[in-house]
Design a protein around this motif. Structure first.
Motif, PDB file in Angstrom:
ATOM      1  N   THR A   1       5.762   5.307   4.045  1.00 55.24           N
ATOM      2  CA  THR A   1       6.191   6.677   4.339  1.00 55.24           C
ATOM      3  C   THR A   1       7.517   6.638   5.088  1.00 55.24           C
ATOM      4  OG1 THR A   1       5.124   6.776   6.508  1.00 55.24           O
ATOM      5  CG2 THR A   1       3.771   7.407   4.601  1.00 55.24           C
ATOM      6  N   LYS A   3       0.099   4.304   0.475  1.00 56.52           N
ATOM      7  CA  LYS A   3      -0.204   5.221   1.570  1.00 56.52           C
ATOM      8  C   LYS A   3       0.535   4.816   2.840  1.00 56.52           C
ATOM      9  CE  LYS A   3      -4.781   6.521  -0.025  1.00 56.52           C
ATOM     10  NZ  LYS A   3      -6.226   6.526   0.277  1.00 56.52           N
ATOM     11  N   ASN A  11       0.839  -1.183   0.000  1.00 54.67           N
ATOM     12  CA  ASN A  11       0.000   0.000   0.000  1.00 54.67           C
ATOM     13  C   ASN A  11       0.882   1.244   0.000  1.00 54.67           C
ATOM     14  OD1 ASN A  11      -1.703   2.152   0.688  1.00 54.67           O
ATOM     15  ND2 ASN A  11      -3.032   0.822   1.887  1.00 54.67           N
TER      16      ASN A  11
END
Length: 97
Positions: A7, A4, A2
């Motif tokens: 990070t 998102k 994913n």
């Protein structure tokens, strides 16, 4: 993976986890990072995944772990359609036995 989830902050957390050297260090770190309920929820999902792999019924799993059917279904979906993260870890744990 994913996008998102990927990070710099998550990378830093994973780097921190990877530097832990013992179960006791894990307890020390995770007790600081997570609430008790968060840690118990994570461990419950892992236990549910193990029981699903053993072909236990939702009723058996719910009775033993206290997990809701929604949680069991979510874990089951991850086992069947996820990124095989559970499978990777279970295989490594089996190899290390």
């Amino acid at each position: 993976m994913n996008k998102k989830l990927h990070t710099d902050a998550v990378d830093m957390l994973f780097d921190a986890i990877l530097c832990l050297k013992s179960k006791e260090e894990c307890y020390t770190f995770f007790e600081d990072v997570c609430t008790i309920n968060e840690l118990l929820s994570l461990s419950q999902r892992f236990e549910v995944a193990a029981m699903l792999r053993e072909k236990k019924t939702y009723l058996d799993i719910s009775q033993k772990t206290g997990a809701s059917t929604a949680t069991i279904s979510r874990v089951n979906r991850s086992l069947n359609y996820g990124n095989d993260g559970y499978e990777m870890v279970f295989n490594r744990m089996k190899t290390e036995e």
